[in-house]
Design a protein around this motif. Structure first.
Motif, PDB file in Angstrom:
ATOM      1  N   GLN A 192       0.852  -1.183   0.000  1.00 61.81           N
ATOM      2  CA  GLN A 192       0.000   0.000   0.000  1.00 61.81           C
ATOM      3  C   GLN A 192       0.893   1.241   0.000  1.00 61.81           C
ATOM      4  O   GLN A 192       1.808   1.355   0.809  1.00 61.81           O
ATOM      5  CB  GLN A 192      -0.897   0.010   1.235  1.00 61.81           C
ATOM      6  CG  GLN A 192      -1.698  -1.265   1.427  1.00 61.81           C
ATOM      7  CD  GLN A 192      -2.716  -1.502   0.337  1.00 61.81           C
ATOM      8  OE1 GLN A 192      -3.685  -0.759   0.195  1.00 61.81           O
ATOM      9  NE2 GLN A 192      -2.505  -2.551  -0.445  1.00 61.81           N
ATOM     10  N   ILE A 193       0.624   2.159  -0.910  1.00 58.28           N
ATOM     11  CA  ILE A 193       1.383   3.404  -0.998  1.00 58.28           C
ATOM     12  C   ILE A 193       0.477   4.526  -0.530  1.00 58.28           C
ATOM     13  O   ILE A 193      -0.444   4.936  -1.238  1.00 58.28           O
ATOM     14  CB  ILE A 193       1.873   3.684  -2.436  1.00 58.28           C
ATOM     15  CG1 ILE A 193       2.625   2.473  -2.990  1.00 58.28           C
ATOM     16  CG2 ILE A 193       2.737   4.929  -2.465  1.00 58.28           C
ATOM     17  CD1 ILE A 193       3.862   2.100  -2.224  1.00 58.28           C
ATOM     18  N   GLY A 194       0.724   4.988   0.698  1.00 59.12           N
ATOM     19  CA  GLY A 194      -0.198   5.959   1.270  1.00 59.12           C
ATOM     20  C   GLY A 194      -1.543   5.300   1.503  1.00 59.12           C
ATOM     21  O   GLY A 194      -1.645   4.252   2.135  1.00 59.12           O
ATOM     22  N   GLN A 195      -2.598   5.876   0.961  1.00 58.74           N
ATOM     23  CA  GLN A 195      -3.938   5.322   1.124  1.00 58.74           C
ATOM     24  C   GLN A 195      -4.378   4.482  -0.068  1.00 58.74           C
ATOM     25  O   GLN A 195      -5.518   4.023  -0.113  1.00 58.74           O
ATOM     26  CB  GLN A 195      -4.945   6.467   1.328  1.00 58.74           C
ATOM     27  CG  GLN A 195      -4.989   7.468   0.171  1.00 58.74           C
ATOM     28  CD  GLN A 195      -5.972   8.594   0.421  1.00 58.74           C
ATOM     29  OE1 GLN A 195      -7.030   8.384   1.001  1.00 58.74           O
ATOM     30  NE2 GLN A 195      -5.616   9.806  -0.008  1.00 58.74           N
ATOM     31  N   TYR A 196      -3.471   4.258  -1.032  1.00 61.48           N
ATOM     32  CA  TYR A 196      -3.850   3.531  -2.240  1.00 61.48           C
ATOM     33  C   TYR A 196      -3.036   2.250  -2.411  1.00 61.48           C
ATOM     34  O   TYR A 196      -1.849   2.206  -2.084  1.00 61.48           O
ATOM     35  CB  TYR A 196      -3.656   4.407  -3.486  1.00 61.48           C
ATOM     36  CG  TYR A 196      -4.427   5.690  -3.456  1.00 61.48           C
ATOM     37  CD1 TYR A 196      -5.821   5.687  -3.506  1.00 61.48           C
ATOM     38  CD2 TYR A 196      -3.765   6.914  -3.373  1.00 61.48           C
ATOM     39  CE1 TYR A 196      -6.536   6.884  -3.469  1.00 61.48           C
ATOM     40  CE2 TYR A 196      -4.470   8.105  -3.346  1.00 61.48           C
ATOM     41  CZ  TYR A 196      -5.854   8.088  -3.390  1.00 61.48           C
ATOM     42  OH  TYR A 196      -6.560   9.263  -3.352  1.00 61.48           O
TER      43      TYR A 196
END
Length: 281
Positions: A155-159
């Motif tokens: 997961q990169i940040g919230q995505y």
């Protein structure tokens, strides 16, 4: 002679001081009970028992809640426990977690993989994301019939990283902003790094082609990040999983219940029923 106001004030003050110490005493007693149960399980199984259990907990006297995740402090403690375990002694690792920091989960998984004695990971309820990564390092995974694992897509940040990469496939690069392009580059690296590590964990348990296929399925966004992988699906994926959960682990988990709220959302009579008892009612 003491007047009634002073007497009431002293009683109030004593009750206040007592209320401050009661949580400490209760916590101390609970920790002692947990350690005694862990010791009994170790004696029975002739193993080192390590727990990694994250529940919502109350902080101090203010009733504030904090959610726990796998972090560097967890990995430091687990690595310390493994270091103190003889090479030929089995490790029983009890895990209950929504996941957490990838670095910490990888450190724990690598340390368990490198341990020469048998490593068994017990999942009484769920071990998602980083918890699943740790479970993959075990020689044997034991799950409750209703317990679940989860995907390992970064997961990169919230995505999800896989979803960010999909933008490059659906849109012309000239119409994509710089920030998205940077996130896509990070996402590609994150997925490849995770796939590489998962392959390392699996290659000793299955052939290389199967390990590659499973790593790809777990890490590239096949499912949403909270998709529940049941024991049946885990077995179909080729993981060495069974449901031979010792009763002692359920008893231990009862000592990690979440702090009671004013109106509990789940209630039941906490006694095991026999089938014959219900039929006689």
């Amino acid at each position: 002679m003491m007047d009634i106001g002073t007497f009431i004030f002293q009683i109030f003050w004593m009750l206040f001081v007592l209320s401050m110490f009661v949580p400490f005493l209760r916590s101390f007693n609970l920790k002692g009970t947990r350690m005694a149960m862990i010791r009994d399980l170790e004696n029975k199984r002739k193993s080192r028992v390590i727990t990694l259990i994250h529940r919502q907990e109350a902080m101090s006297f203010f009733g504030l809640k904090m959610n726990r995740f796998i972090d560097i402090e967890d990995s430091e403690e687990v690595l310390r426990a493994i270091k103190m375990t003889p090479d030929d002694m089995p490790i029983d690792f009890i895990i209950h977690t929504p996941g957490g920091l990838v670095l910490a989960a990888e450190q724990i998984a690598r340390a368990l993989k490198n341990h020469k004695g048998k490593v068994t990971v017990f999942v009484p309820h769920y071990a998602m994301s980083g918890g699943t990564l740790i479970a993959l390092s075990a020689d044997e995974i034991v799950m409750d019939e209703n317990a679940v694992l989860g995907p390992l897509d970064p997961q990169i940040g919230q995505y999800p990283a896989a979803s960010i990469l999909s933008v490059l496939e659906r849109k012309d690069k000239n119409s994509i902003d710089d920030e998205t392009m940077i996130l896509a580059d990070i996402s590609k690296k994150a997925i490849e790094q995770m796939k590489k590590f998962v392959r390392e964990l699996l290659v000793e348990k299955m052939d290389e082609e199967k390990a590659e296929e499973l790593a790809n399925k777990l890490c590239t966004g096949t499912w949403t990040h909270d998709y529940p992988i049941t024991i049946e699906e885990a077995q179909e994926l080729g993981l060495k999983v069974n449901s031979n959960m010792p009763e002692e682990i359920y008893s231990l988990m009862n000592l990690y219940k979440q702090t009671e709220q004013r109106r509990p959302s789940v209630q039941y009579i906490p006694l095991p029923y026999r089938k014959s008892e219900k039929n006689n009612d």
